[in-house]
Motif scaffolding. Structure first.
Motif, PDB file in Angstrom:
ATOM      1  N   GLY A   1      49.808  34.234   1.829  1.00  0.00           N
ATOM      2  CA  GLY A   1      50.080  33.057   1.596  1.00  0.00           C
ATOM      3  C   GLY A   1      49.739  33.922   3.439  1.00  0.00           C
ATOM      4  N   VAL A   2      50.113  34.522   3.579  1.00  0.00           N
ATOM      5  CA  VAL A   2      49.820  34.865   5.254  1.00  0.00           C
ATOM      6  C   VAL A   2      47.966  34.767   5.443  1.00  0.00           C
ATOM      7  N   ALA A   3      47.227  35.223   4.082  1.00  0.00           N
ATOM      8  CA  ALA A   3      46.188  35.307   4.630  1.00  0.00           C
ATOM      9  C   ALA A   3      46.111  34.172   4.561  1.00  0.00           C
ATOM     10  N   ALA A   4      45.959  32.704   3.976  1.00  0.00           N
ATOM     11  CA  ALA A   4      46.124  31.644   3.790  1.00  0.00           C
ATOM     12  C   ALA A   4      45.888  31.307   5.410  1.00  0.00           C
ATOM     13  N   VAL A   5      47.174  31.556   6.268  1.00  0.00           N
ATOM     14  CA  VAL A   5      47.525  30.921   7.257  1.00  0.00           C
ATOM     15  C   VAL A   5      46.383  31.656   8.002  1.00  0.00           C
TER      16      VAL A   5
ATOM     17  N   LEU B   1      40.879  36.002  13.515  1.00  0.00           N
ATOM     18  CA  LEU B   1      41.811  36.357  12.901  1.00  0.00           C
ATOM     19  C   LEU B   1      41.431  35.646  11.198  1.00  0.00           C
ATOM     20  N   GLY B   2      40.433  34.907  11.185  1.00  0.00           N
ATOM     21  CA  GLY B   2      40.339  35.468   9.519  1.00  0.00           C
ATOM     22  C   GLY B   2      38.794  36.361   9.306  1.00  0.00           C
ATOM     23  N   VAL B   3      38.855  36.853  10.460  1.00  0.00           N
ATOM     24  CA  VAL B   3      37.254  37.954   9.807  1.00  0.00           C
ATOM     25  C   VAL B   3      37.962  38.467   8.828  1.00  0.00           C
ATOM     26  N   GLY B   4      37.786  38.950   7.687  1.00  0.00           N
ATOM     27  CA  GLY B   4      38.127  39.707   6.688  1.00  0.00           C
ATOM     28  C   GLY B   4      39.198  39.749   5.889  1.00  0.00           C
TER      29      GLY B   4
ATOM     30  N   VAL C   1      41.269  35.379   0.381  1.00  0.00           N
ATOM     31  CA  VAL C   1      42.281  34.946   0.022  1.00  0.00           C
ATOM     32  C   VAL C   1      42.248  34.371  -1.498  1.00  0.00           C
ATOM     33  N   ASP C   2      40.689  35.050  -2.403  1.00  0.00           N
ATOM     34  CA  ASP C   2      40.829  34.642  -3.049  1.00  0.00           C
ATOM     35  C   ASP C   2      42.191  35.951  -3.945  1.00  0.00           C
ATOM     36  N   GLY C   3      42.256  36.837  -4.028  1.00  0.00           N
ATOM     37  CA  GLY C   3      42.788  38.387  -4.752  1.00  0.00           C
ATOM     38  C   GLY C   3      42.297  38.273  -7.019  1.00  0.00           C
ATOM     39  N   ARG C   4      40.918  37.841  -6.428  1.00  0.00           N
ATOM     40  CA  ARG C   4      40.109  37.959  -7.756  1.00  0.00           C
ATOM     41  C   ARG C   4      40.880  39.614  -7.684  1.00  0.00           C
ATOM     42  N   PRO C   5      40.669  40.622  -9.098  1.00  0.00           N
ATOM     43  CA  PRO C   5      40.712  42.128  -9.101  1.00  0.00           C
ATOM     44  C   PRO C   5      39.420  43.051  -9.719  1.00  0.00           C
ATOM     45  N   THR C   6      39.412  43.781  -9.151  1.00  0.00           N
ATOM     46  CA  THR C   6      38.108  44.521  -9.298  1.00  0.00           C
ATOM     47  C   THR C   6      38.534  45.829  -9.762  1.00  0.00           C
ATOM     48  N   ASP C   7      37.636  46.292 -10.716  1.00  0.00           N
ATOM     49  CA  ASP C   7      37.626  47.680 -10.936  1.00  0.00           C
ATOM     50  C   ASP C   7      38.711  49.005  -9.620  1.00  0.00           C
ATOM     51  N   VAL C   8      39.200  49.749 -10.947  1.00  0.00           N
ATOM     52  CA  VAL C   8      40.615  50.688  -9.308  1.00  0.00           C
ATOM     53  C   VAL C   8      39.309  51.935 -10.208  1.00  0.00           C
ATOM     54  N   ALA C   9      39.144  52.256  -8.813  1.00  0.00           N
ATOM     55  CA  ALA C   9      38.948  53.492  -8.849  1.00  0.00           C
ATOM     56  C   ALA C   9      40.061  54.747  -7.657  1.00  0.00           C
ATOM     57  N   ILE C  10      39.765  55.645  -8.645  1.00  0.00           N
ATOM     58  CA  ILE C  10      40.752  56.854  -8.348  1.00  0.00           C
ATOM     59  C   ILE C  10      40.204  58.261  -8.439  1.00  0.00           C
ATOM     60  N   GLU C  11      40.700  58.865  -7.342  1.00  0.00           N
ATOM     61  CA  GLU C  11      39.885  60.126  -7.165  1.00  0.00           C
ATOM     62  C   GLU C  11      40.403  61.189  -7.052  1.00  0.00           C
ATOM     63  N   ILE C  12      40.904  61.764  -7.544  1.00  0.00           N
ATOM     64  CA  ILE C  12      41.116  63.459  -6.912  1.00  0.00           C
ATOM     65  C   ILE C  12      40.327  64.489  -7.601  1.00  0.00           C
ATOM     66  N   ALA C  13      40.935  65.327  -5.839  1.00  0.00           N
ATOM     67  CA  ALA C  13      39.926  66.669  -5.973  1.00  0.00           C
ATOM     68  C   ALA C  13      40.931  67.645  -6.528  1.00  0.00           C
ATOM     69  N   ARG C  14      40.050  68.647  -7.425  1.00  0.00           N
ATOM     70  CA  ARG C  14      41.103  69.847  -8.280  1.00  0.00           C
ATOM     71  C   ARG C  14      40.412  70.844  -7.565  1.00  0.00           C
ATOM     72  N   ASP C  15      41.461  72.332  -7.586  1.00  0.00           N
ATOM     73  CA  ASP C  15      40.942  73.143  -6.797  1.00  0.00           C
ATOM     74  C   ASP C  15      41.049  74.463  -7.690  1.00  0.00           C
TER      75      ASP C  15
END
Length: 436
Positions: free
Chosen positions: A362-366, A403-406, A409-423
């Protein structure tokens, strides 16, 4: 300078339940493009969510301050350690890649699961280092960490465990299809920490922006809103730490009062959003509007440090904090029923995330509508305007159009990457979730 060294990257397919999946080219190396195709096939053909896990060499330089650190005794670190140990016993590729104990693991969650987590949960964050760049610890300063990698699918782990519960690790999938590793708790904890880290990164960015704007605006009421919201962080951080150690939340944490403060702030966001929509509806389509009329409905819109821009950042802050709380509630709910943690997690998370998505969209559409508004010349008897008046009008037009740059408004989901650094000691740092 180009880095031509080729790295062998093992890739595991993890399921959150016993499923059948299409055959995989076990042991055959593949390119990054082929791996992306494989993810697409798994997402379409599998009955349950299937994620992929890659083990990359740990970069020499990595900004751990952006992530959430967890010690070796935490459930996520333990699940990951047990999984690595079991895989190393059955795969020479996995054993070689993880022998040092230091790795950067990259878990990719399919888009249809990301949709269950909330459409706006994860969006690209632009890097200040260059135009179009996206923040990610996987790509180092040279941008060559995984540029020449060969991805090798790894077979299932040998040990068999249970699907749910605090002690669940890896297990065998049901017979009749390609065997996958069942690791629902590992996926659950990685997603929970990655999404929480992403939301906290949004919070930090919003706080920085609000602080800069308030220094120019000097508005006490808005400063009080900022302080009240930022004051919720301590309770949320404590609750996050306790839940990630599979503890129980208590009243003494102050999470209830923090949630009340956040919900109050979100109520203000809804009220302001309604006013903004009404003001825009009052402007005829393709009609030019005077700057004075626009600033009456959107105070400070023509100023880089105006009240309207603070309201936008306060909305972003409230949403980011609420997203962290929603993740906490989802984890707690999932852990209360260890038999199907991931299903409970996504079900609980989706319900509240949809409301937050609607607010953000809603804020994005405004903002998009405002960026298209045409400014009219000020009405008056004078045929000529001073240079300062002309400059103000031109600067205001530029700022409003920006204000509209970047804005998404579509909110379409994409694959999500989660990165984990292990010591080497088994401790991990989970970085903010990013679009894959």
């Amino acid at each position: 300078m180009s880095d031509d060294r080729r790295t062998t990257v093992p890739v595991w397919t993890l399921a959150t339940a016993d499923v059948k999946a299409p055959g995989l080219p076990a042991g055959e190396s593949m390119t990054g493009e082929r791996l992306a195709e494989l993810r697409g096939v798994l997402a379409v053909m599998a009955d349950e969510p299937i994620v992929t896990l890659e083990a990359h060499p740990l970069p020499d330089r990595i900004d751990r301050g952006r992530g959430i650190p967890l010690d070796a005794a935490s459930p996520l670190a333990q699940h990951l350690s047990q999984f690595i140990t079991q895989s190393a016993r059955t795969s020479l590729t996995a054993a070689r890649a993880t022998a040092s104990g230091e790795c950067l693991y990259r878990m990719v969650v399919p888009a249809k699961v990301a949709a269950q987590l909330g459409q706006g949960t994860v969006r690209s964050m632009v890097s200040k280092a260059g135009a179009g760049g996206v923040l990610s610890p996987l790509v180092g300063p040279s941008g060559k960490i995984a540029a020449h990698a060969s991805y090798v699918p790894v077979g299932r782990a040998a040990a068999v465990g249970t699907v749910g519960g605090a002690g669940a690790t890896a297990g065998a999938a049901a017979a009749g299809g390609t065997a996958l590793t069942v690791a629902a708790p590992l996926v659950l904890m990685a997603v929970a920490v990655g999404v929480s880290a992403y939301a906290d990164q949004q919070r930090r960015q919003a706080i920085e922006h609000i602080t800069e704007l308030l220094e120019q605006l000097q508005e006490d009421k808005l400063d009080d809103e900022r302080s009240a919201l930022n004051g919720c962080r301590a309770a949320i951080d404590k609750a996050t730490a306790i839940l990630l150690d599979q503890g129980r939340l208590g009243v003494s944490l102050g999470l209830d009062s923090a949630v009340h403060t956040i919900d109050t702030a979100l109520s203000k966001v809804e009220i302001r959003l309604g006013r903004w929509r009404s003001a825009l509806d009052g402007i005829p389509e393709d009609a030019a509007v005077e700057l004075a009329t626009l600033t009456k409905a959107f105070p400070g819109i023509d100023d880089q440090g105006g009240a309207f821009r603070v309201h936008l950042e306060l909305a972003a802050l409230a949403v980011a904090l609420k997203r962290r709380v929603v993740v906490l509630q989802a984890v707690e709910h999932a852990q209360s029923d260890p038999g199907n943690p991931f299903e409970n997690f996504t079900r609980q998370l989706k319900r509240d995330q949809q409301w937050l998505d609607e607010l953000e969209l809603g804020v994005a559409a405004v903002l998009v509508r405002l960026s298209a508004v045409k400014l009219a010349r000020p009405s008056g008897l004078r045929p000529v305007f001073t240079p300062s008046e002309v400059d103000r009008l031109m600067n205001a037009a530029h700022r409003i159009h920006q204000l509209g740059v970047g804005v998404t408004v579509d909110g379409r989901p994409t694959d999500v990457a989660i990165e984990i650094a292990r010591d080497k000691d088994g401790s991990v740092t989970v970085f903010p979730a990013l679009p894959a």
